[in-house]
Structures are given as structure tokens and as C-alpha cells.
Design an enzyme around this catalytic site. Structure first.
Site, mmCIF file in Angstrom:
data_model
loop_
_atom_site.group_PDB
_atom_site.id
_atom_site.type_symbol
_atom_site.label_atom_id
_atom_site.label_comp_id
_atom_site.label_asym_id
_atom_site.label_seq_id
_atom_site.Cartn_x
_atom_site.Cartn_y
_atom_site.Cartn_z
ATOM 1 N N GLU A 173 0.787 -1.223 0.000
ATOM 2 C CA GLU A 173 0.000 0.000 0.000
ATOM 3 C C GLU A 173 0.830 1.288 0.000
ATOM 4 O O GLU A 173 0.820 2.056 0.966
ATOM 5 C CB GLU A 173 -0.960 0.008 1.198
ATOM 6 C CG GLU A 173 -1.920 -1.153 1.210
ATOM 7 C CD GLU A 173 -2.925 -1.111 2.356
ATOM 8 O OE1 GLU A 173 -3.924 -1.847 2.273
ATOM 9 O OE2 GLU A 173 -2.719 -0.340 3.308
ATOM 10 N N GLU A 356 -5.418 -8.514 1.141
ATOM 11 C CA GLU A 356 -6.065 -8.134 2.404
ATOM 12 C C GLU A 356 -7.537 -7.893 2.143
ATOM 13 O O GLU A 356 -7.916 -7.245 1.169
ATOM 14 C CB GLU A 356 -5.488 -6.847 3.008
ATOM 15 C CG GLU A 356 -4.102 -6.972 3.583
ATOM 16 C CD GLU A 356 -3.596 -5.658 4.185
ATOM 17 O OE1 GLU A 356 -4.429 -4.821 4.623
ATOM 18 O OE2 GLU A 356 -2.372 -5.466 4.214
#
Length: 453
Positions: A173, A356
Site C-alpha cells: 500500500e 487483504e
């Protein structure tokens, strides 16, 4: 003991195929503790700054995973997963001079070996936000040299871990590292500058490309890719103006990270930035950034809604009377399916792993059990959303629930629980929640189906 119904998927779902990988995920700073045996990092500094962490806590002990990893490996194995996604702490494996911290590196080697004995594949994330503080002191991700330091670190880890790793993710991320850390300041290191956010993003992507070359050279048998988070952008109304605003937000928050990787350029919204806010792109940078990847990791939690307004043409809008998680994030599995379909139609993506997906809930332990009905419904609906994307032709090859266990949830401290496993932070006792049992049940069903065929 309460009986928990397993998650269910159509019998012929691609997710029920033994080749589809199911896993759980964690990150080093969030679970490891044992801070005294690694270098200080930007999150240590951020935690020590008053007012930055909601409950005033830190990651010095967290889930004490460094001391309890054998128990945690048994826990992972008990779920029946195929794969475990973990991150390496840069400051635990390398000293400040770039030499190996043998104690730290040997911890990861022992951990990976224990997982391999149980036939659990390992996804290793090289950077999950915990930049060593000495690098931040020299500018952190605003300093181009940090990208080269990351390449060195990646090379050392690849050489040391060898064939123990099934897949490497360079970064987790980069949106969070760049935008939350350098642009709006709610994450470490806490800077608040658009130009710094965009510069940090470029250097993170450059670091990814440089690391890819090292992984190809020193871990040729492992898959290599990156993990990006996406919050799909929806217009608040049917107006053309709001549709345009949503597209601008999508470019700024989502495509800013994907488009350089896939197409070697930043999205058109870069033209809306003042010249001094745009990153400095040196000749050859985009050739490095567009290194071919074996997979793309996609993290998904929620969607965002926008209307026209704001400096860059978009303002976010809170939608009332919709189900939300304890993070106050809207629960919207349909947006997950649409995201996967839209990205796959717009870009020539490599195979996808959902690295995720999960939800925070106000979990309470009662009589030794933790029932988490909202998370059960969330995960069930999002597993079906992945199934529907695959049915529509999207090449998804694995799914990781976030997270294995409750942990240090960054700026929220220990107030928010995302785990399938409940952690009592006073005793460090681990307790399987209903969601863990439902996941366990799904994976047991899949194994039974496989044996019948």
C-alpha cells in the site's frame, strides 16, 4: 461451545479448487514487539509523539509474536490455510551500516522453515510502512537515495531467505506510506504537504522497480509483485459533474500507483497539480517502475463516494443509513466485484491475489468465546464478491483474510480489532473468533471436496 456454520461458496466455485490459495496476513510492526532488538523506525517515533495514536499506545510489545511465534505457527496451521502473508522488519534484519543483523534474520529463517514443515506457502512483504528512522532522518521517502537503500535491503533478504519464499511483495500500500504519511500526516512520519506526498509516492514506486530487479536476480524461483490498496470511487449523484469528480478521485488515490506500474505514466490529474507539487521524474525512472510483475496484490475494505468540489475537483461524501464496520467504513461487497472487473478491463493486469480483506468489529470475549456476527457477514459477502469477479473472467488466484489476529492498528492503536483470532493484550492469550472457525470450516470443506474427486 457454540457451533459456527462455515463460510459457503458454490461447489463449482474457482475458490473451491485446490489450486486457489487461501491465507491470512499480518505485518511485522503490528504483531512482533521485541523492539529492543531492532533499529528504531518511523512508527516508533510517531507513537512517541503525543496525540498521534488514538489510545496513546505503541508497538513495543504488540502481540509479542517474536517470543510466541511457534504458538502462532500452530495457530495458522490449525486454520487449514494454504499460505501465510507476513512482512519483514527492515530494521530487524539490517543494521544501520547495511550489514546483516544475524539475530533478526535468523528469526525469519526459523519462522519460514517452521511454516514450510507444515506445507504453508509464504508471501513475504518487504516494506509494510516501518522505515528505519535513520533513513527518515536523511529525508525518508523524499530522498531518492532511500529507493536505492531499499534495493540493497531487498537483495540481502532475497539472498538470505532463498527458496523459502513463495512470493515477494516489494511494497504494501504505497498510497498509505505516501498519502497518509507525507501528504495528510495521519500516519508516520506525519508530514502534511501535497508536493511531499507526490514525491514520496514516486520514490516508493522507484524503490519497487529497483527491488524487482534484485528479486529477479537473487530469488528467481519466487513470484514477485506489489500490493496496492483500492477504494473504488463512486459519484454521489447521476450528474456528469459528480461522475467526473469520482474519476478524478480514482486517478488521484488509486490509479496514481497502478498506472505508472502498468503504463509508465501518471494519470491525467497530474496536470491539475501546480508544477512544484509534481514529482521529479528522472530519465529512465518509468522504465524501472514498469518492471514486469508475476502478480498484483489487491487490498480492499470499502468504497468512497465523491461529489464535485475541492481543490482538485472532488470532495468525499459520507453516506448515511448504510452498514459500517467499527472503522466507520461502509460495507459494500458489490463495489469489490466491480473494482476487480473494472481494473481488469482497463489494464492488462498480471494474475491477482486479494492480499487483504477484512473488517474491524467491537469484539468482546465471553465465556472463552468471541462471536463476531458482523465480520462473519462481511467475509461471507466478500468471498462471494471474489467468486462473482472470477465468474466474470477476472484472474484471481488467492485470498488472504486480514488479519490473522488482533494487533496494533496503526494510528488507532489497540482500539480496533481486525483479527480472526482475539488477542488479550494483558495475557497474550489467543482465542479463535467465530470468523476463524467459519474460515476453518470452509477450508475443511474444500479439502473434503478435493478428496472426493
Amino acid at each position: 461451545m457454540t457451533h459456527v456454520k462455515p463460510f459457503t461458496l458454490p461447489r463449482d466455485s474457482r475458490l473451491m479448487n485446490k489450486d486457489f490459495l487461501f491465507g491470512v496476513a499480518t505485518a511485522s510492526f503490528q504483531i512482533e514487539g521485541n523492539y529492543q532488538h531492532r533499529l528504531p523506525n518511523i512508527w516508533d517515533t510517531f507513537c512517541a509523539t503525543p496525540g498521534k495514536i488514538a489510545d496513546g499506545s505503541d508497538g513495543k510489545v504488540a502481540c509479542d509474536h517474536i517470543n510466541r511465534w511457534r504458538e502462532d505457527v500452530q495457530l495458522i496451521a490449525s486454520l487449514g490455510v494454504d499460505v501465510y502473508r507476513l512482512s519483514i522488519s527492515w530494521g530487524r534484519v539490517l543494521n544501520q551500516d547495511g550489514s546483516i543483523n544475524r539475530q533478526g534474520m535468523d528469526f525469519y529463517i526459523a519462522l519460514l522453515d517452521a511454516l514450510r514443515v507444515r506445507n504453508i506457502k509464504v508471501f513475504v512483504t518487504l516494506y509494510h510502512w516501518d522505515l528505519p528512522q535513520h533513513l527518515e532522518d536523511n529525508g525518508g521517502w523524499l530522498n531518492r537515495d532511500t529507493a536505492h537503500a531499499f534495493a540493497h535491503y531487498s537483495r540481502v533478504v532475497a539472498q538470505e531467505l532463498g527458496n523459502r519464499v513463495y512470493a515477494y511483495s516489494t511494497l504494501n500500500e504505497p498510497f498509505c506510506s505516501a498519502y497518509l504519511g507525507y501528504e495528510v500526516g495521519v500516519h508516520a512520519p506525519g508530514h502534511q504537504s501535497r508536493s511531499q506526498g507526490r514525491t514520496a509516492a514516486h520514490h516508493l514506486l522507484l524503490a519497487h522497480g529497483l527491488a524487482m530487479a534484485e528479486l529477479r536476480r537473487f530469488a528467481p524461483h519466487a513470484k514477485a509483485g506489489i500490493v496496492l490498496n483500492f477504494s473504488p470511487a463512486y459519484p454521489h449523484s447521476d450528474s456528469a459533474e459528480d461522475a467526473y469528480a469520482a474519476r478524478q478521485a480514482h486517478e488521484y488515490h488509486n490509479l496514481w500507483y497502478l498506472m505508472p506500474l502498468m503504463q509508465g505514466r501518471y494519470p491525467e490529474i497530474i496536470d491539475r497539480l501546480a508544477p512544484q507539487e509534481r514529482p521529479e521524474i528522472q530519465p529512465g525512472d518509468m522504465d524501472i517502475i514498469t518492471a514486469e510483475m508475476d502478480y498484483l496484490g489487491i487490498n480492499y475494505y470499502t468504497r468512497n463516494v465523491y461529489r464535485v468540489g475541492g481543490e482538485l475537483g472532488f470532495d468525499d461524501v459520507r453516506i448515511d443509513n448504510v452498514p459500517r464496520t467499527a472503522m466507520d467504513w461502509e460495507i459494500c461487497p458489490g463495489a469489490f466485484t466491480e473494482l476487480l472487473k473494472d481494473l481488469s478491463s482497463e489494464f492488462a493486469l498480471p494474475p491477482i491475489y486479494i492480499t487483504e480483506n477484512g473488517a474491524a468489529e467491537e469484539d468482546v470475549i465471553q465465556d472463552g468465546e468471541v462471536h463476531d456476527p458482523m465480520r462473519l457477514a462481511y467475509l461471507q459477502s466478500h468471498l462471494l464478491a471474489v467468486h462473482q469477479a472470477i465468474e466474470a473472467g477476472v484472474d484471481v488466484q488467492g485470498y488472504f483474510a486480514w488479519s490473522l489476529m488482533d494487533n496494533f492498528e496503526w494510528a488507532e492503536g489497540y482500539r480496533k480489532r481486525f483479527g480472526l483470532v482475539y488477542v488479550d493484550y494483558l495475557t497474550q492469550q489467543r482465542t479463535l473468533k467465530s470468523s476463524a472457525k467459519a474460515y476453518q470450516g470452509l477450508l475443511a470443506q474444500r479439502q473434503t471436496l478435493d478428496q472426493q474427486e
